[in-house]
Design a protein around this motif. Structure first.
Motif, short mmCIF file in Angstrom:
data_model
loop_
_atom_site.label_atom_id
_atom_site.label_comp_id
_atom_site.label_asym_id
_atom_site.label_seq_id
_atom_site.Cartn_x
_atom_site.Cartn_y
_atom_site.Cartn_z
N ASP A 171 0.83 -1.21 0.00
CA ASP A 171 0.00 0.00 0.00
C ASP A 171 0.86 1.26 0.00
OD1 ASP A 171 -2.54 -1.27 0.02
OD2 ASP A 171 -2.18 -1.81 2.11
N MET A 175 -4.98 -3.49 0.01
CA MET A 175 -6.01 -2.66 0.65
C MET A 175 -6.77 -1.87 -0.40
SD MET A 175 -5.65 -2.62 4.16
CE MET A 175 -5.64 -0.96 4.83
N LEU A 176 -8.05 -1.73 -0.15
CA LEU A 176 -8.91 -1.06 -1.13
C LEU A 176 -9.11 0.41 -0.79
CD1 LEU A 176 -11.57 -3.86 -1.60
CD2 LEU A 176 -9.59 -3.35 -3.02
N GLY A 177 -8.32 0.91 0.13
CA GLY A 177 -8.44 2.33 0.49
C GLY A 177 -8.61 2.50 1.98
N ARG A 178 -8.63 3.78 2.35
CA ARG A 178 -8.82 4.08 3.77
C ARG A 178 -10.23 4.59 3.96
NH1 ARG A 178 -3.65 7.12 3.48
NH2 ARG A 178 -2.03 5.56 3.80
N PHE A 179 -11.02 3.82 4.64
CA PHE A 179 -12.40 4.24 4.90
C PHE A 179 -12.89 3.54 6.17
CE2 PHE A 179 -12.26 0.99 1.51
CZ PHE A 179 -12.84 -0.08 2.16
N LEU A 227 -16.38 -2.73 -4.84
CA LEU A 227 -15.00 -3.03 -4.46
C LEU A 227 -14.04 -2.93 -5.66
CD1 LEU A 227 -16.26 -3.66 -1.78
CD2 LEU A 227 -14.95 -5.77 -1.65
N VAL A 228 -14.57 -3.20 -6.84
CA VAL A 228 -13.74 -3.02 -8.04
C VAL A 228 -13.44 -1.53 -8.23
CG1 VAL A 228 -13.70 -3.28 -10.56
CG2 VAL A 228 -14.61 -5.12 -9.12
N ARG A 265 -10.83 -0.49 -5.65
CA ARG A 265 -9.49 -0.97 -6.00
C ARG A 265 -8.87 -0.10 -7.07
NH1 ARG A 265 -7.54 -4.20 -10.10
NH2 ARG A 265 -5.71 -5.49 -9.63
N GLY A 315 -10.39 -1.49 4.98
CA GLY A 315 -10.09 -1.63 3.56
C GLY A 315 -9.39 -2.92 3.19
N GLU A 375 -6.50 -10.54 1.19
CA GLU A 375 -5.30 -10.02 1.86
C GLU A 375 -5.19 -10.56 3.28
OE1 GLU A 375 -4.81 -5.64 -0.25
OE2 GLU A 375 -6.39 -5.93 1.22
N LEU A 399 -13.05 -9.79 -3.55
CA LEU A 399 -14.17 -8.85 -3.55
C LEU A 399 -15.03 -9.00 -2.29
CD1 LEU A 399 -15.40 -8.57 -7.25
CD2 LEU A 399 -13.75 -7.18 -6.00
#
Lengths: 784, 282, 183
Positions: free
Chosen positions: A108, B1-5, B36-37, B40, C13, C18, C54
């Motif tokens: 990340d 990680m898909l972001g900070r939230f 989620l796509v 990402r 997240g 992961e 997902l």
């Protein structure tokens, strides 16, 4: 030949247990302590000058350990032509080219830092079509081509042009022969670039060590080539580089050369020797790592009225993309194979590998042959039709047979296998000659088609490999090689070969799965369908060495001459007195007499194989001996086409290959079925799409589709012939690439049969098929 | 990680509405197969995800006394497909749901989410349009119902107001012996987004045919009802195909050209009509 | 998690994939695309196959997750795993864990699936090596092994390998009568 016990049996893979339990470790599963993760920033432009890169914000991201750009790395890489940088330096030559890389504590952090890199580009003129790139006014992708180091005498880059290689083949006088032919035709074809799509994307870990050494773990097909090219690039002794290859999740040629290893290494160096792991995202796999080259071909054929081919002329223009990589050798190999498996006295082929500003090409299963034979085999069908001959009959009259020579002057012998038998077996399996069965709906039509295929390993004349076989304390054997089994099954075959040769049951022979250039013996590369052939021969020799050692020690132990001893069922015994046998386990480390005296020592056999009799090709005529062996085959298909939507369904595909000897029918069938379905992808689905700025429009699985379990032909009929190959292990030839080659050609020919329409471009997507149907049905302007 | 939230998982609707409405840049997480796509890729970076899968009532999948169907916002496509009443009463809807993505994704993707994503290619949209379905909505200013025909405002845009959450899809009771069907053109037989899709519903008692199509205009489109009494299936098919083409405005994208879409759309329409009407006149 | 309780605090997240690979070191589950299209990361969440790329890790809170690491019990391969080996359903192996989890989800839901049900359940898992035929056959064989007691012997031995010499398409006989049982 004595009856075989193990070779030829459907032995399951030894690694399968690890693979069904999740225990098999691939590169990104390894996790060395302290490993950093790396990410790359790629170019949004196809051709641009890098004016400056501001790394300050990226370096400020917590956890970032190093940021590298091309300016930091004055190193050129290349397999045959050193034209590439680790990271783009000064200019970018394709959209997706890596411009900068970041190593950080977490992925990340590395990705966040990449987002914060500020790159100022100045766009430059670009060229995307290799036919345009050959024009004098085309922008040069590599203005400094003249200064690049390359393999001389084999490849011929043309300074001041975009031509990375020009391969010529000249046999007889094709111009005169064409002029004298009863029937001539000229047709042009094209193939788009496509992606290998291994399920595991490219990945590498590098650990820079004190004293200028490095240890690498990589998802590579070729550990020794990685080591060699790293040594050349960085001026390091080979012994300073140790390359490990754990399990590899598919390659298909895309992992044959140098990939992410140099980048991982320079990042590890920049981070003070922390291990660095880099793995491509699926999008990067499409955008950044190499693909299969596109091709534009023009083929001229001549024939006599009674159906004899008189001449073939071809021009192949390869879309190399931005770097030469394997592409130059694809252009070379596809030229010396570029007339198909036909007897031709007159042939002229020019194969140009041309730089463009697109993602670069590399080896892909079939190594140019699927592309070239798309044109050749479509052209053969057209010629058959022009002559009023059945396509199978026309091919039968013209296929290579004993007494003919190939287009590079190699005499064709019975030892080459039987292309005509392949054709007949495949045609028979789909009921060739009988009209297709009735379509399943009024708006559907059916058709049949055949196509030939051939291919030889494209490899240097000096290609070699070695094998070590060592015996364990319990009398079992371990095989060590450095070819990689990335799915094709060769390791299982080599175990069978060793079991056969050593007189052991298959469960007493193991193979060391991880390749390690410090431990496993040399192999050039795992490419070209040559591993079972060359590795098999090396294992046979290594086993013979083991047996010689076993017999020598047993002779001392039994007090008999060694040449009267037989090795079978894990024992060495005198031919006349099997009861006096000594088990391998009592010889494996040396034999101990009852009084304690010992003789012998650990049994370790060594075997080698080097390509024999190959020559470099004459630069002007292409004449010479390029092939260790040829594998021939044929596909026959029956398809159904929906004339309202353009969809093609393959009802049946029969694929006949002359394998020489099927070493393992279970795994061989796996290669054939897998290859056919991969070929089906090239035939009806796959191809890169670019916008007018050279940006790839389908770099993911939403937009780039490969066949799924719903897309199989209704019936697949593998047919394996066994006309033995002199010099092959048990008479075997390679068959790994071949099932994929000419699948598009056969479907294209069946489409012509079904619709009466000629198709020249791949893929044969529903859209392309329907477009041609609608054009064919549209009323002509001059008709009322 | 898909972001900070941040992530919230409310259990009642009022709480979900409050969280969603109060937080600037919040997103509703149901199946997550589109969201989620987007996360990402970085195209969407919300500060809060409100997971509605455990909100009371949103898992409902109820058949009313007259055969009307209510599908809560947390109901997955596979749950809909495994629901016997859906397959019996609304086969076109079942065909549309079965055509979406893969088995794994259908265990996550929701019926409501397929609409809220507002893709022009959403496969459920035409199927629901021909059934006269509506979307139940809860928001800071109360609940309301939006007909699916008024739900789409453009590519990836709905008529949901700020802070509103789609809570369910309501399908009215089907007319007696209602027939429905769905067809989709895609690049391969395996999972793919639609090149074009067409749904139809025919009420045999009145002879009224409803048709809708997708992936050939900025939003899915419902055609005006077509009266089929006394007409042959071929004639209805021709009229419906013409009406469809008149309403279509396809674009070229990586899946297909506008020309191909224009070529296969009438084919799908004729096939749907043939399936609903059979060979002869109604 | 494979029948054991795991306790962890994760960022919102973080994906389930992961979490499995990075936190629990369950690296049998693979990442092939990150957008749910390839199925390499298929695991069972509350018994149903999902793509772990997902699913947020927090969404699995309180749920049951099964991964490839839980498929063999007490060191004994499941009938499904044995069938994959014997049918030649494995080449590079990268798709195999996801394939097996998809098949496991199918066989839990429908112990004796039809060919169409097998294809539907497996088509969300991409494989570039095998051409799928042997994979579909393995699922068929495993279903039959489960449905017919003692058939496990057949797949456990090496002699089931006739698959290598089959000339034509896979054509396991179907037991008539099922298919209406679902839903």
């Amino acid at each position: 030949m004595a009856e075989l016990r193990v070779v030829g049996q459907p032995v399951p893979r030894e690694d399968a247990v690890d693979k069904v339990t999740g225990a098999a470790r691939y590169t990104t599963d390894l996790a060395l302590p302290g490993t950093l993760r790396a990410a790359i920033l790629t170019s949004p432009h196809a051709s641009a000058r890098i004016v400056r890169i501001d790394t300050s914000a990226a370096l400020a991201v917590p956890g970032v350990r190093a940021v590298l750009t091309g300016a930091d790395l004055d190193i050129r890489l290349g397999l045959y032509l050193r034209d590439k940088r680790i990271l783009a330096r000064d200019v970018v030559r394709y959209q997706g080219e890596a411009v900068a890389a970041v190593a950080a504590d977490t992925l990340d952090a590395a990705r966040e830092a990449c987002h914060l890199l500020r790159v100022e580009y100045q766009e430059l003129p670009a060229v995307f079509d290799p036919r345009d790139a050959r024009k004098p006014e085309a922008p040069l992708v590599h203005p400094d081509l003249a200064t690049y180091d390359h393999m001389r005498g084999v490849f011929f880059p043309k300074a001041g042009t975009n031509i990375a290689h020009h391969q010529k083949v000249r046999k007889g006088d094709s111009a005169a022969a064409l002029a004298a032919s009863d029937v001539c035709l000229e047709v042009s074809f094209d193939n788009p670039p496509v992606q290998h799509v291994p399920m595991e994307t490219h990945a590498a870990i590098a650990h820079a060590l004190p004293g200028g050494r490095v240890e690498v773990w990589t998802s590579s097909q070729s550990p020794y080539t990685v080591r060699h090219l790293l040594a050349l690039a960085f001026g390091m002794p080979h012994a300073a580089i140790r390359v490990h290859v754990p399990h590899v999740g598919g390659g298909f040629g895309g992992k044959a050369g140098l990939g992410l290893e140099p980048l991982a290494y320079v990042l590890s160096r920049a981070c003070g020797g922390r291990p660095v792991e880099i793995a491509m995202t699926r999008e990067e796999e499409f955008n950044t790592t190499p693909s299969r080259q596109g091709l534009y071909s023009t083929i001229r054929l001549g024939a006599t009225r009674d159906g004899r081919l008189t001449a073939l002329e071809a021009e192949y223009v390869w879309d190399a993309g931005a770097y030469a990589d394997y592409g130059v050798n694809v252009g070379r190999a596809a030229a010396y194979s570029g007339a198909g498996p036909y007897a031709l006295d007159h042939c002229s082929i020019d194969s140009y590998v041309v730089y463009t500003n697109k993602v670069y090409g590399t080896a892909y299963r079939g190594f140019g042959h699927l592309e070239v034979l798309w044109g050749v085999e479509r052209a053969m069908d057209r010629m058959a039709r022009a002559l009023g001959l059945d396509p199978v009959e026309f091919r039968r009259r013209n296929l290579l047979r004993e007494g003919a020579t190939t287009i590079t002057g190699e005499p064709f012998t019975n030892g080459h296998g039987k292309p005509i038998e392949c054709l007949e077996a495949a045609a028979e399996a789909i009921g060739w000659g009988r009209r297709p069965s009735a379509p399943s709906a009024p708006h559907k039509v059916r058709g049949k088609g055949v196509a030939m295929l051939h291919k030889a390993p494209a490899m240097p004349t000096y290609t070699s490999c070695a094998a070590i076989v060592k015996l364990d304390e319990d009398g079992a054997a371990d095989v060590l090689v450095s070819g990689v089994d990335y799915g094709q099954g060769t390791y299982t075959v080599l175990r069978q070969v060793a079991a056969e040769e050593l007189g052991l049951p298959i469960d007493k022979v193991h193979i060391t799965w991880e390749c390690d250039t410090a431990m496993t013996p040399y192999d050039w590369q795992t490419v070209a369908s040559r591993f079972a052939y060359m590795g098999g021969n090396a294992v046979i020799e290594a086993c013979a060495d083991c047996l010689c050692q076993l017999r020598a020690v047993a002779a001392g132990a039994l007090g008999v001459p060694a040449d009267g001893l037989v090795c079978r069922d894990g024992k060495v015994f005198p031919r006349q007195d099997p009861a006096r046998g000594i088990a391998y386990k009592d010889l494996a480390l040396g034999y101990t007499f009852p009084n304690g005296n010992s003789i012998g020592g650990p049994v370790i056999g060594h075997g080698r194989y080097i390509a024999t009799g190959l020559t470099n090709l004459d630069p002007e005529t292409g004449q010479g001996r390029p092939a260790q062996f040829w594998t021939y085959g044929a596909h026959a298909v029956e398809i159904e086409v929906d004339t309202e939507t353009g969809e093609i369904e393959v009802l049946r595909i029969a694929t006949a290959l002359d394998a020489g000897k099927v070493l393992n029918p279970l795994l061989c069938r796996g290669q054939v079925v897998g290859g056919i379905v991969q070929g089906l992808g090239s035939a009806v689905l796959e191809g890169f799409r670019f916008d007018d700025k050279g940006r790839l429009l389908n770099p993911n699985f939403v937009d780039y589709k490969i066949p799924t379990a719903k897309d199989l032909p209704r019936e697949i009929v593998p047919i394996l012939l066994e006309n033995p190959q002199p010099g092959g292990p048990y008479g075997a030839r390679g068959v790994a690439e071949h099932p994929m080659i000419s699948v598009p050609s056969a479907i294209g020919n069946a489409l012509r049969d079904a619709l009466g329409i000629e198709f020249e471009s791949l893929p044969l997507s529903s859209e392309r098929v329907l477009e041609k149907i609608l054009v064919a049905r549209a009323p002509r302007p001059d008709t009322p | 990680m898909l972001g900070r939230f941040d992530y919230e998982r409310p259990t009642n609707l009022a709480e979900a509405v409050r969280l969603f409405a109060e937080t600037p840049s919040a997103a509703i997480l149901a199946g997550g197969t589109d969201l989620l796509v987007e996360l990402r890729s970085g195209r969407h970076a919300p500060r809060l995800l409100v997971d509605v899968k455990r909100v009371d009532g949103l898992r409902r999948l109820d058949v009313g006394p007259r055969g009307d169907l209510t599908i809560g916002a947390a109901v997955s496509l596979n749950e809909l497909l495994e629901h016997a009443a859906t397959r019996w009463s609304f086969p076109g809807l079942a065909q549309a749901a079965a055509s979406i993505a893969t088995y794994q994704l259908r265990n996550r993707a929701t019926v409501t989410g397929n609409l809220c994503n507002a893709s022009p290619a959403a496969d459920l949209a035409p199927a629901l349009l021909v059934l006269g379905a509506a979307v139940g909505v809860a928001g800071p200013r109360g609940a309301r119902v939006i007909p699916v025909a008024e739900f789409f405002a453009g590519v990836k845009r709905t008529t949901l107001r700020r802070g509103e959450i789609a809570t369910e899809v309501r399908i009215p009771a089907p007319e007696p012996e209602l027939r429905s069907a769905f067809l989709k053109q895609q690049r391969l037989r395996g999972h793919d987004l639609a090149v074009a899709n067409v749904a139809g519903a025919l009420a045999p008692s009145t002879g009224t045919l409803r048709l809708a199509f997708g992936s050939c205009a900025p939003t899915p489109i419902l055609l005006a009802p077509i009266e089929t009494k006394g007409m042959s299936a071929v004639a209805v098919g021709a009229a419906a195909a013409a009406a469809t083409l008149a309403a279509a405005s396809p674009i070229s994208d990586v899946r297909a050209s506008a020309e191909y879409r224009r070529a296969v759309l009438p084919v799908l329409v004729r096939r749907v009509v043939a399936e609903l009407l059979g060979g002869g006149a109604t | 998690m494979n029948g054991r309780l795991e306790t962890a605090t994760v960022p919102a997240g973080m994906t389930l994939l992961e979490f499995l690979r990075g936190r629990l070191c369950l690296v049998g589950t693979k990442e092939g695309c990150g957008i749910g299209e390839c199925g390499a990361c298929t695991v069972l969440l509350d018994g149903k196959p999902v793509t772990a790329c997902l699913v947020l890790a927090v969404e699995a809170d309180g749920g049951a997750v099964d991964t490839i690491e839980g498929e063999a019990r007490d060191g004994e391969l499941s009938a499904l795993q044995k069938a994959f080996i014997e049918a030649g359903a494995i080449q590079c192996g990268f798709c195999t864990p996801g394939m097996i989890m998809s098949a496991r989800g199918l066989l839990r839901r429908i112990p004796n699936p039809t060919d169409d049900e097998i294809v539907e359940a497996m088509a969300g898992n991409l494989c570039r090596c095998t051409g799928y035929e042997a994979i579909l056959e393995a699922v068929r064989v495993a279903a039959q092994a489960k449905a017919v007691p003692h058939a496990g012997q057949m797949v456990a031995g090496q002699s089931a390998g006739g698959s290598g010499s089959q000339g034509g398409r896979l054509s396991s006989p179907r037991v008539p009568g099922e298919g209406g049982g679902r839903g």
